[in-house]
Design a protein around this motif. Sequence first.
Motif, PDB file in Angstrom:
ATOM      1  N   HIS A 165      12.962  18.029  43.199  1.00 62.55           N
ATOM      2  CA  HIS A 165      11.782  17.206  42.443  1.00 62.55           C
ATOM      3  C   HIS A 165      12.177  16.386  41.591  1.00 62.55           C
ATOM      4  O   HIS A 165      11.258  15.984  40.464  1.00 62.55           O
ATOM      5  CB  HIS A 165      10.835  18.461  42.063  1.00 62.55           C
ATOM      6  N   THR A 166      13.324  15.887  41.565  1.00 61.74           N
ATOM      7  CA  THR A 166      13.633  14.716  40.634  1.00 61.74           C
ATOM      8  C   THR A 166      13.268  13.347  41.261  1.00 61.74           C
ATOM      9  O   THR A 166      12.797  13.384  42.532  1.00 61.74           O
ATOM     10  CB  THR A 166      15.157  14.290  40.190  1.00 61.74           C
ATOM     11  N   LYS A 167      12.916  12.362  40.524  1.00 63.16           N
ATOM     12  CA  LYS A 167      12.574  11.153  41.030  1.00 63.16           C
ATOM     13  C   LYS A 167      13.489   9.852  40.991  1.00 63.16           C
ATOM     14  O   LYS A 167      13.276   8.712  41.120  1.00 63.16           O
ATOM     15  CB  LYS A 167      11.375  10.549  39.916  1.00 63.16           C
ATOM     16  N   ARG A 168      14.843  10.497  40.919  1.00 65.20           N
ATOM     17  CA  ARG A 168      15.993   9.549  40.935  1.00 65.20           C
ATOM     18  C   ARG A 168      16.151   9.314  42.346  1.00 65.20           C
ATOM     19  O   ARG A 168      17.093  10.055  42.787  1.00 65.20           O
ATOM     20  CB  ARG A 168      17.026   9.802  40.106  1.00 65.20           C
ATOM     21  N   GLU A 208       8.836  12.050  44.857  1.00 61.70           N
ATOM     22  CA  GLU A 208       9.894  13.008  44.261  1.00 61.70           C
ATOM     23  C   GLU A 208      10.831  13.524  45.505  1.00 61.70           C
ATOM     24  O   GLU A 208      10.446  13.509  46.664  1.00 61.70           O
ATOM     25  CB  GLU A 208       9.461  14.072  43.372  1.00 61.70           C
ATOM     26  N   CYS A 209      11.820  13.950  45.026  1.00 66.24           N
ATOM     27  CA  CYS A 209      12.814  14.561  46.153  1.00 66.24           C
ATOM     28  C   CYS A 209      12.134  15.780  46.543  1.00 66.24           C
ATOM     29  O   CYS A 209      11.743  16.541  45.553  1.00 66.24           O
ATOM     30  CB  CYS A 209      14.193  14.848  45.439  1.00 66.24           C
ATOM     31  N   CYS A 242      18.747  11.552  47.182  1.00 71.24           N
ATOM     32  CA  CYS A 242      18.288  11.661  45.889  1.00 71.24           C
ATOM     33  C   CYS A 242      19.700  11.851  45.207  1.00 71.24           C
ATOM     34  O   CYS A 242      20.653  12.302  45.527  1.00 71.24           O
ATOM     35  CB  CYS A 242      17.998  13.313  45.912  1.00 71.24           C
TER      36      CYS A 242
END
Length: 698
Positions: free
Chosen positions: A162-165, A157-158, A136
């Motif tokens: 919960h980010t998607k990067r 997502e992480c 992440c």
Amino acid sequence: MGISSPALWTEFFERYYREEINKLAYKIKSGGDGRSIYVNFVKDLTIFQEGKLGEELIENPDEVLQHAEKGLANVTNIYGVSLEGCKPRFYSLPTARKVLIRDLRAQHIGKFVAVEGIVRKVTEVRPRIVEAAFACLNCGSINMVQQEDSQLRQPFECSKCHTKRLIFLPDSSVSVDSQRLKVQEYPENLRGGEQPQTIDVVLEGDLAGSVNPGDRVVINGIVRAKPRGLGQRKLTHMDLYLEGNSIEVLHQEYEEFEITEKDREMIMQLAMSEDIYGKIVRSIAPSIYGHEDVKLAIALQLFGGVPKKLPDGTEIRGDIHILLVGDPGVAKSQLLRYVHRIAPRSVYTTGKGTTTAGLTATAVRDEVDGRWTLEAGALVLADKGVALVDEIDKMRKEDRSALHEALEQQTISIAKAGINAILRARCALLGAANPKYGRFEKYTPIAEQIEMSPTLLSRFDLIFVLTDEPDEEKDRKLVDHILQSHQLGEMVERAKNVLAEYSEDVIRAKAVRIEPEVNPELLRKYIAYARKTVYPILTDEAKKRIEDFYLSLRSRVKENSPVPITARQLESIVRLAEASARVRLSDRVEVEDVDRVIRIMEKSLMQIAVDPETGEIDIDLAYSGTSKRQRDRIMVIKKIIENLEPSYEKGVPEEEILAEAEREGIERSRAKEILSKLKQHGEVYTPRYGHYRLVTKV
């Protein structure tokens, strides 16, 4: 619910595979590769728990294999090493589970089966990701995602922030070696008009990289199905493929034959027998009458000479190439077929149905990753075996050129589709050809009768002419032999399909004449053993004998007579003599070997290289079709035309040329023949009928 459980598998391994487990543990401890244990299905699993566990493995392999793996991990061993991650591999499945590729159906999906076939193509071994690691970019935590399909699955997502990067980390991912094979069913089992079917096989772990194209294998594994179609557009039709669990290689090269102590005793006993050469000759195509010399030559070809690599890097081939030329109906193709059955690794093709790509290799695009790979052709598949080419004269010119390199250098160079490769084709070639005009003409040079280039002809060690000449005594024996064979065949078929009318003893008594003296299985092992362990060396006496033979033929050459033999034939004699010593399992090439070989060689030369006019052996006659005598005459006639040209404006009249030629000692008919030949080859032309002029080169 079945009976399979990790505990039961632990019991199975501890009871039957104690020793193998300890060997495996030692391997792991000492850092060796290969973390597999091989389980003989028929021998052990069919007995254990009355075979229930085996049945479950076949019906529900995914679950049972997981149990077996866990059970294996719990087995104790004397080294105290953890067997975590070791794979149980099952081989020797019951015959009922052997399925032909064409008989794979929907009911087999997800079941454990055995499939037999020839390996056509192997891809390179590459790692496949089993568990992908994604980092992440926001909080730096690593997310692991199990991978199932051929496309990389990313987490949505992480799991922490919960980010998607997310970014993929190849180094932290868990991967396993993977390779795909294409396996094609045996051509022998096909019915007319059927195309041999193929199936893809996926091999992982230590199985990857264990087979080569041309191997005959049994692959045990689970049948899987995947929908056809690309990306999002999936079709309802599915493709089947096998997930390999274990591989049994059946037909390897001579070198890899399994020879037991008992086999060894039988081989030694056979080698000690008085008439070993006769026995082997009588074991090659016993249903074909006569042709002892040819059969002996084929036997020597199967044993082969010794390939050598000299200190300066030059390689000298040990394989013997033979060409059979003959009238129709002398059983050439039958001989080839028999050799195909007896040689451990052999490929049979016919000239008409063969292209260069089929002989050498063809570039194919891989459906999965779009890469170009080479698929091996006949000569490459016959590496370290025998390539049999029937009707070799019917091949197209450009296809035959592929044979040149394969026969002498024993390699095949390919440059296509961005692939530059040199493939090994260390095979002996046995070719058969028919004369151009249907039957063999005694007085016409062989090169004119077969449509093959002199350069290719000269690469054969032996060329045999099988003629069909009436001879009462021989014909009577032949008729008897053929009719006996047919009668025996009829009895066998009748006994098979109708109630037994003939007892087995009657049939056996009849079969004695057609039965090979040495059992084909034993002969195959005998050849393999000889090729693997016997490397004969020329004795001084044998060397002297070859030298004498070669020099005695060469010394007949007067100032203006033909060349009877060249260094190429000398090498052939050495190769054949080595093969002859191998037949006796002898480490020394003795004089008797040389004599035997010289006899065959002379027979071959007498058939193809004797100038009918002079009775002398003329090697050029065999390989180029123009004898020394003929060449001299051509020069004389050209000279005559050249001298007479200035006196005649419209070309030299034929009559004048013939008269002049007669003065030079060339018969009129011969001179006429030569004129028409010169005209054919474009060396003279006729400005008007019956007048000749030389074609002047600018």
